[in-house]
Motif scaffolding. Structure first.
Motif, PDB file in Angstrom:
ATOM      1  N   LYS A  62      28.626   8.144 -63.044  1.00  0.00           N
ATOM      2  CA  LYS A  62      27.218   7.775 -62.574  1.00  0.00           C
ATOM      3  C   LYS A  62      26.241   8.756 -63.005  1.00  0.00           C
ATOM      4  N   ARG A  63      26.566   9.834 -63.822  1.00  0.00           N
ATOM      5  CA  ARG A  63      25.795  10.687 -64.383  1.00  0.00           C
ATOM      6  C   ARG A  63      25.193  11.552 -63.411  1.00  0.00           C
ATOM      7  N   LEU A  64      25.755  11.862 -62.180  1.00  0.00           N
ATOM      8  CA  LEU A  64      25.097  12.854 -61.402  1.00  0.00           C
ATOM      9  C   LEU A  64      25.731  14.231 -61.569  1.00  0.00           C
ATOM     10  N   VAL A  65      26.898  14.342 -61.953  1.00  0.00           N
ATOM     11  CA  VAL A  65      27.407  15.618 -62.620  1.00  0.00           C
ATOM     12  C   VAL A  65      27.947  15.578 -63.907  1.00  0.00           C
ATOM     13  N   GLU A  66      27.992  16.458 -64.650  1.00  0.00           N
ATOM     14  CA  GLU A  66      28.527  16.687 -66.039  1.00  0.00           C
ATOM     15  C   GLU A  66      29.539  17.303 -66.025  1.00  0.00           C
ATOM     16  N   HIS A  67      30.481  16.768 -67.147  1.00  0.00           N
ATOM     17  CA  HIS A  67      31.858  17.182 -67.121  1.00  0.00           C
ATOM     18  C   HIS A  67      31.915  17.993 -68.494  1.00  0.00           C
ATOM     19  N   VAL A  68      32.396  19.251 -68.382  1.00  0.00           N
ATOM     20  CA  VAL A  68      32.787  19.973 -69.600  1.00  0.00           C
ATOM     21  C   VAL A  68      34.042  20.462 -69.741  1.00  0.00           C
ATOM     22  N   PRO A  69      34.832  19.699 -70.613  1.00  0.00           N
ATOM     23  CA  PRO A  69      36.168  19.937 -70.741  1.00  0.00           C
ATOM     24  C   PRO A  69      36.505  21.372 -70.862  1.00  0.00           C
ATOM     25  N   ASN A  70      37.659  21.555 -69.872  1.00  0.00           N
ATOM     26  CA  ASN A  70      38.297  22.847 -69.601  1.00  0.00           C
ATOM     27  C   ASN A  70      37.273  23.749 -69.113  1.00  0.00           C
ATOM     28  N   ARG A  71      36.273  23.505 -68.556  1.00  0.00           N
ATOM     29  CA  ARG A  71      35.317  24.243 -67.824  1.00  0.00           C
ATOM     30  C   ARG A  71      35.071  23.783 -66.593  1.00  0.00           C
ATOM     31  N   GLY A  72      34.870  22.361 -66.358  1.00  0.00           N
ATOM     32  CA  GLY A  72      34.743  22.039 -65.048  1.00  0.00           C
ATOM     33  C   GLY A  72      33.547  21.019 -65.014  1.00  0.00           C
ATOM     34  N   TYR A  73      32.949  20.744 -63.788  1.00  0.00           N
ATOM     35  CA  TYR A  73      31.935  19.897 -63.415  1.00  0.00           C
ATOM     36  C   TYR A  73      30.901  20.499 -62.809  1.00  0.00           C
ATOM     37  N   HIS A  74      29.619  20.314 -63.304  1.00  0.00           N
ATOM     38  CA  HIS A  74      28.387  20.802 -62.530  1.00  0.00           C
ATOM     39  C   HIS A  74      27.382  19.757 -62.071  1.00  0.00           C
ATOM     40  N   VAL A  75      26.466  20.239 -61.270  1.00  0.00           N
ATOM     41  CA  VAL A  75      25.605  19.211 -60.774  1.00  0.00           C
ATOM     42  C   VAL A  75      24.563  19.065 -62.196  1.00  0.00           C
ATOM     43  N   TYR A  76      24.143  17.949 -62.514  1.00  0.00           N
ATOM     44  CA  TYR A  76      23.209  17.734 -63.549  1.00  0.00           C
ATOM     45  C   TYR A  76      21.741  18.577 -63.383  1.00  0.00           C
ATOM     46  N   LEU A  77      21.451  19.022 -64.339  1.00  0.00           N
ATOM     47  CA  LEU A  77      20.103  19.950 -64.269  1.00  0.00           C
ATOM     48  C   LEU A  77      18.811  18.765 -64.454  1.00  0.00           C
ATOM     49  N   PRO A  78      17.785  19.170 -63.709  1.00  0.00           N
ATOM     50  CA  PRO A  78      16.969  18.171 -63.553  1.00  0.00           C
ATOM     51  C   PRO A  78      16.324  17.884 -65.022  1.00  0.00           C
ATOM     52  N   ASP A  79      15.992  16.576 -65.248  1.00  0.00           N
ATOM     53  CA  ASP A  79      15.460  16.428 -66.876  1.00  0.00           C
ATOM     54  C   ASP A  79      14.192  15.840 -66.480  1.00  0.00           C
ATOM     55  N   GLY A  80      13.249  16.244 -66.842  1.00  0.00           N
ATOM     56  CA  GLY A  80      11.829  15.812 -66.641  1.00  0.00           C
ATOM     57  C   GLY A  80      11.606  14.497 -67.349  1.00  0.00           C
ATOM     58  N   ARG A  81      12.205  14.495 -68.470  1.00  0.00           N
ATOM     59  CA  ARG A  81      11.775  13.205 -69.424  1.00  0.00           C
ATOM     60  C   ARG A  81      12.604  12.106 -68.786  1.00  0.00           C
ATOM     61  N   ARG A  82      13.775  12.324 -68.400  1.00  0.00           N
ATOM     62  CA  ARG A  82      14.843  11.342 -67.868  1.00  0.00           C
ATOM     63  C   ARG A  82      14.271  10.824 -66.456  1.00  0.00           C
ATOM     64  N   ALA A  83      13.717  11.554 -65.887  1.00  0.00           N
ATOM     65  CA  ALA A  83      13.110  11.431 -64.474  1.00  0.00           C
ATOM     66  C   ALA A  83      11.909  10.216 -64.766  1.00  0.00           C
ATOM     67  N   GLN A  84      11.193  10.618 -65.683  1.00  0.00           N
ATOM     68  CA  GLN A  84       9.949   9.851 -65.887  1.00  0.00           C
ATOM     69  C   GLN A  84      10.398   8.557 -66.560  1.00  0.00           C
ATOM     70  N   GLU A  85      11.502   8.580 -67.348  1.00  0.00           N
ATOM     71  CA  GLU A  85      11.943   6.988 -67.925  1.00  0.00           C
ATOM     72  C   GLU A  85      12.551   6.340 -66.799  1.00  0.00           C
ATOM     73  N   VAL A  86      13.469   7.130 -65.767  1.00  0.00           N
ATOM     74  CA  VAL A  86      13.863   6.098 -64.502  1.00  0.00           C
ATOM     75  C   VAL A  86      12.608   5.833 -63.767  1.00  0.00           C
ATOM     76  N   SER A  87      11.557   6.546 -63.496  1.00  0.00           N
ATOM     77  CA  SER A  87      10.381   5.904 -62.866  1.00  0.00           C
ATOM     78  C   SER A  87       9.643   4.822 -63.769  1.00  0.00           C
ATOM     79  N   ASP A  88       9.708   4.758 -64.815  1.00  0.00           N
ATOM     80  CA  ASP A  88       9.199   3.518 -65.739  1.00  0.00           C
ATOM     81  C   ASP A  88      10.061   2.305 -65.346  1.00  0.00           C
ATOM     82  N   ILE A  89      11.254   2.566 -65.170  1.00  0.00           N
ATOM     83  CA  ILE A  89      12.292   1.411 -65.263  1.00  0.00           C
ATOM     84  C   ILE A  89      12.131   0.904 -64.060  1.00  0.00           C
ATOM     85  N   ARG A  90      11.776   1.823 -62.639  1.00  0.00           N
ATOM     86  CA  ARG A  90      11.691   1.291 -61.394  1.00  0.00           C
ATOM     87  C   ARG A  90      10.460   0.549 -61.099  1.00  0.00           C
TER      88      ARG A  90
END
Lengths: 223, 223
Positions: A62-90
């Motif tokens: 769902k792209r809410l967390v990012e998976h880094v192989p052999n490192r683990g999972y971390h919560v996605y960092l806020p991405d202004g551009r992506r947020a903007q794009e999602v808003s546009d889509i909505r």
DNA sequence: GTTACCAAAATTGGCGCCAATTTAGGATAC
DNA sequence: GTATCCTAAATTGGCGCCAATTTTGGTAAC
């Protein structure tokens, strides 16, 4: 990160782990950038290793967390551009069906929407962050249901979650929350008056303001 | 269902199992309604049990297969209503950014689109079903990329897969495939001529005809 | 005092086993 | 001959262990 094992631990037994982690990300309990160690999650949600891993895999799909192989999972960092794009889509999706919503609106559905808008108002006062968040979701879900396109309802619910590293932190200021509450009622008014153009404008303004980019800038980008 | 263990078995080692199953569903190798027994998949794709289960879980999240507890997973049955709703969403999204696409189109990007349209034509003749399917995807991806909204590109790719119980079977008739190929070129023409209205009309017609509902009915529903 | 290297602890991730549930087939009773 | 029940085979799904990789802390050398 080590002493997380407090609130949700005992109360949440029977529910799906994925939803629990999702909630904690959405409500900001697990902030953006946090590394989600499998052992910690295991203890925190009192579940087994495979359950944790399934949850993490789903959330990374769902792209809410990012998976880094052999490192683990971390919560996605806020991405202004992506947020903007999602808003546009909505904005595109939700304004596109404004005419359908007006067309299909009945006195009963309008009453339901008013009730949900009122419920949001209440949660502003007394509810928890999660309840507040879900009250907002419920209102928009009911509104979109009027389009008659169930697939659209699900899709918007999905993409809504995509921007949410710090989704409720957008509601930090009381002024903004109250404005959102007022806009809910204005949308119901426009719907009742069958004013499609006004409804579209309200929807767009409502979506854009909740984004973390100023309305002026987003309008500039759009053009 | 028991004797599936033929083509992909040896050749596909290093690739992700999820993609392999996805491909086989999309190309119709695993028809709608098929029960996906874990042991069979294990043998077919020469992988382990956990890998199979991860793939099935992901595909059920994407709503390509349905999970019945203690019964297993089966490929989703085609749902006319859902397919119609997804088509409607695609029309909304892809026509909404037509103006952005025209605005951002460069001679280079138009050349790339022509090349991809030609590639689709070629695959109509000589390619496999999968290659053909992917050539179509590549064209539409490049077209949508012009909108500048990467999130939109990913989203459309996703929802494209949702309807696909029997996605390529829609291309059974040669006439329809050739029409699609011609429309690709017409879209590039409209883009080059900067004719937004015509581009929108072409995009809508292109999407609607590939749906399994007749254009007349879908237009009626929309209105 | 700082840097580089090595070792130990921790964390991820692959894999297989076993219990629980379901289904199919056969035997028995009516 | 048919229907029902019971047993056995098969399939799903939960769970834990162990290997591989990474990180961290300490030590020694420069």
């Amino acid at each position: 990160m080590t002493e997380m094992q407090s609130v949700t631990e005992t109360a949440a037994k029977e529910r799906d782990v994925t939803d629990l982690v999702l909630e904690d990300i959405l409500t900001g309990v697990l902030p953006a950038g946090t590394w989600l160690k499998q052992i910690d999650l295991e203890k925190r949600y009192d579940c087994t290793r495979p359950e944790v891993r399934r949850a993490l895999d789903r959330l990374s799909q769902k792209r809410l967390v990012e998976h880094v192989p052999n490192r683990g999972y971390h919560v996605y960092l806020p991405d202004g551009r992506r947020a903007q794009e999602v808003s546009d889509i909505r904005v595109i999706l939700e304004t596109a069906v404004a005419d359908l919503m007006v067309e299909r609106a009945t006195p009963e559905s309008i009453a339901r929407l008013r009730a949900l808008a009122n419920h949001f108002d209440e949660m502003t006062m007394v509810g928890t962050v999660l309840e507040h968040y879900e009250a907002n979701l419920a209102f928009h879900r009911e509104l979109l249901l009027l389009s008659g396109n169930n697939e659209l309802v699900d899709l918007v619910s999905e993409i809504r979650q995509r921007t949410s590293s710090a989704p409720v932190s957008q509601w930090r200021t009381r002024a903004r929350v109250e404005r959102s509450a007022r806009e809910h009622h204005m949308m119901v008014d426009a719907l009742e008056a069958r004013d499609i153009a006004r409804l579209k404008r309200l929807i767009e303004a409502h979506i854009r303001q909740t984004g973390d980019v100023a309305p002026a800038e987003s309008a500039a980008r759009q053009a």
